[in-house]
Design a protein around this motif. Structure first.
Motif, PDB file in Angstrom:
ATOM      1  N   GLY A   1       6.564   8.461   4.407  1.00  0.00           N
ATOM      2  CA  GLY A   1       7.202   7.542   3.898  1.00  0.00           C
ATOM      3  C   GLY A   1       6.561   6.239   3.756  1.00  0.00           C
ATOM      4  N   ALA A   2       7.163   5.097   2.900  1.00  0.00           N
ATOM      5  CA  ALA A   2       6.516   3.752   3.030  1.00  0.00           C
ATOM      6  C   ALA A   2       6.804   2.862   4.302  1.00  0.00           C
ATOM      7  N   GLY A   3       6.046   2.239   4.788  1.00  0.00           N
ATOM      8  CA  GLY A   3       6.230   1.128   5.851  1.00  0.00           C
ATOM      9  C   GLY A   3       6.495   1.827   7.359  1.00  0.00           C
ATOM     10  N   LEU A   4       6.003   3.014   7.402  1.00  0.00           N
ATOM     11  CA  LEU A   4       6.297   3.754   8.671  1.00  0.00           C
ATOM     12  C   LEU A   4       5.532   3.082   9.876  1.00  0.00           C
ATOM     13  N   LEU A   5       4.404   2.505   9.478  1.00  0.00           N
ATOM     14  CA  LEU A   5       3.741   1.591  10.591  1.00  0.00           C
ATOM     15  C   LEU A   5       4.491   0.510  11.098  1.00  0.00           C
TER      16      LEU A   5
ATOM     17  N   MET B   1      -6.608  12.242   0.216  1.00  0.00           N
ATOM     18  CA  MET B   1      -7.182  13.485   0.669  1.00  0.00           C
ATOM     19  C   MET B   1      -6.965  13.978   2.350  1.00  0.00           C
ATOM     20  N   ALA B   2      -6.732  12.779   3.141  1.00  0.00           N
ATOM     21  CA  ALA B   2      -6.114  13.234   4.453  1.00  0.00           C
ATOM     22  C   ALA B   2      -4.992  13.159   4.635  1.00  0.00           C
ATOM     23  N   GLN B   3      -4.035  12.649   3.788  1.00  0.00           N
ATOM     24  CA  GLN B   3      -2.642  12.758   3.943  1.00  0.00           C
ATOM     25  C   GLN B   3      -2.024  14.108   3.212  1.00  0.00           C
ATOM     26  N   VAL B   4      -2.945  14.633   2.215  1.00  0.00           N
ATOM     27  CA  VAL B   4      -2.254  15.935   1.705  1.00  0.00           C
ATOM     28  C   VAL B   4      -2.745  17.106   2.246  1.00  0.00           C
TER      29      VAL B   4
ATOM     30  N   ILE C   1       2.332   9.577   8.237  1.00  0.00           N
ATOM     31  CA  ILE C   1       1.705   9.137   6.740  1.00  0.00           C
ATOM     32  C   ILE C   1       2.430   8.033   6.148  1.00  0.00           C
ATOM     33  N   ASP C   2       1.751   6.687   6.411  1.00  0.00           N
ATOM     34  CA  ASP C   2       2.427   5.463   5.674  1.00  0.00           C
ATOM     35  C   ASP C   2       1.948   5.298   4.178  1.00  0.00           C
ATOM     36  N   THR C   3       2.712   5.598   3.605  1.00  0.00           N
ATOM     37  CA  THR C   3       2.085   5.830   1.681  1.00  0.00           C
ATOM     38  C   THR C   3       1.719   4.078   1.347  1.00  0.00           C
ATOM     39  N   ASN C   4       2.139   3.294   2.099  1.00  0.00           N
ATOM     40  CA  ASN C   4       1.887   1.938   1.951  1.00  0.00           C
ATOM     41  C   ASN C   4       0.034   1.675   1.953  1.00  0.00           C
TER      42      ASN C   4
END
Length: 449
Positions: free
Chosen positions: A102-106, A218-221, A251-254
């Motif tokens: 998701g976005a902003g998970l950090l 690459m690392a996220q998927v 995985i913070d998509t930001n």
């Protein structure tokens, strides 16, 4: 706001709504968790999403199913609530772990802190990522948790540094900091950092906990999921390593907002791979949405990451140590690793080499008569749209390919086994039973004699 689909899986129910973006309060993916003990589910599950006002700002999730001793965690939320992460579970019994997407998970410290068991943390990152996300990661690990001490080691950036000398810097820092067996290593970066940190965690004091925070596509998927860790040898890629699972993957998509275009495209090679080997519907979705991915559309990326992680998690759950099924995730990698090794690590990005290797595997599959010409054309087209190479560099020779492929990890009893496509889209085989002439013809078609 009607739900377009819902499904039950073990103790998780996901509700998808068609009209809104990801990771906001009106999220496309709602995750409800139920207690593992005393819960039983039938296939008769029904979810409804009800609006409490005309603006759809206050939403209520209601659950009805044939279940006992199970109560939804969330009943109501407001637009000011933090983003609800999409969660994919990697099912490995008592070593199972979640992948948060998701976005902003950090910005949600509790996600990381629940997976830190001791009071000592070592963040492993590199010179590119550290200025961007190290401070935020340390904050997420320590906010409201002052008893945790965080150390950091910053490594040079690049595949050429994925070696024993650089790995020793991680051990040096851990030993100098007197980290004990309850410490947690945190990998903050791309695939190289994740592989090295994971291998260090597997080896330090014979094994300590670690967490993956991947910051590249690459690392996220792919590389952060499944527990493959290791380093390169001058004679071959990833020949030294261990299977070692993380406590979680966050995985913070930001973090993709700062990723260079070339690195972003490189990661898409692995996304495309999942569609080719086992998920035809996902491949067709990619054909329609590749421009959105290249444009960094947030909703498209959350979906692509989630679907990729689901595919990999399922395979890893069935074949953790790569005895057969998991090897199929390496479509194009045998040829691709030869390109990386032959050129020198870091000259081509991993995904670029895998893309060219995928084209070679597809070419060989076609020569064997296992796939039709239309699939070959679709593979070329989607890789070109993703701005990835469809041929190896001109400096590669047949002998270079053969010498590196001879020491590939998939060689067994002197026989090189390959992942090749066979049948309609979404099907592949891992086999050593193929006509060697087809391999020779493919190598000659794509490289110098």
């Amino acid at each position: 706001m009607a739900a377009s689909s819902s499904f039950c899986h073990k103790n998780t129910i996901l509700l998808h709504t068609p009209s809104t973006g990801y990771n906001k309060i009106s999220s496309r993916d709602w995750l409800l968790r139920f207690p593992a003990s005393g819960s039983s589910f039938s296939s008769r599950c029904r979810l409804s999403l009800e609006s409490n006002n005309n603006n759809n700002r206050d939403l209520t999730l209601r659950w009805k199913a044939s279940a006992t001793s199970a109560t939804p965690v969330m009943d109501q939320a407001t637009s000011s609530s933090p983003a609800v992460p999409t969660i994919v579970e990697v099912d490995l019994g008592n070593r199972s772990y979640p992948i948060y997407i998701g976005a902003g998970l950090l910005d949600q410290p509790q996600l990381l802190q629940r997976h830190v068991h001791g009071k000592q943390v070592l963040v492993v990152t590199n010179t590119t990522v550290a200025p961007l996300y190290l401070d935020k990661t340390i904050w997420a690990l320590t906010e409201g948790n002052p008893n945790v001490k965080v150390e950091a080691v910053i490594l040079p950036d690049g595949e050429q540094f994925k070696d024993m000398d650089t790995l020793m810097k991680v051990f040096d820092k851990a030993i100098e900091s007197r980290l004990d067996r309850r410490c947690t290593f945190v990998a903050l970066g791309g695939g190289v950092i994740g592989d090295m940190c994971g291998y260090a965690a597997a080896s330090y004091l014979r094994g300590v906990n670690f967490i993956q925070i991947p910051t590249t596509v690459m690392a996220q998927v792919d590389s952060s999921v499944g527990g493959k860790t290791g380093i390169n040898h001058r004679l071959g890629k990833n020949l030294i390593g261990a299977f070692y699972q993380p406590q979680c993957v966050l995985i913070d998509t930001n973090t993709l907002n700062t990723l260079p275009d070339r690195e972003l495209a490189s990661g898409l090679a692995e996304v495309i791979k999942y569609g080719l080997i086992r998920d035809a519907e996902f491949f067709e979705w990619q054909e329609k949405n590749m421009q959105a991915l290249l444009a960094r559309d947030a909703s498209a990326f959350v979906y692509a990451i989630k679907r990729s992680c689901e595919n990999k998690a399922e395979v890893v759950s069935l074949d953790e140590k790569e005895s057969g099924l998991r090897a199929t995730l390496n479509l194009g990698h045998t040829f691709g690793h030869a390109i990386e090794t032959g050129l020198g690590y870091g000259q081509w990005l991993h995904g670029e080499a895998v893309a060219a290797g995928t084209v070679m595997a597809v070419d060989m599959s076609h020569r064997l008569g296992w796939i039709d010409d239309s699939l070959v054309k679709r593979v070329h087209k989607i890789l070109e749209r993703a701005k990835l190479p469809i041929a190896p560099p001109e400096t590669m020779t047949v002998d270079m390919f053969k010498s590196v492929m001879a020491v590939d990890k998939k060689v067994a009893d002197g026989m090189l086994r390959l992942i090749l496509l066979k049948g309609p889209l979404g099907n592949c085989v891992f086999t050593g039973d193929y006509d060697r002439k087809a391999l020779d013809d493919t190598l000659r078609a794509f490289s110098k004699s």
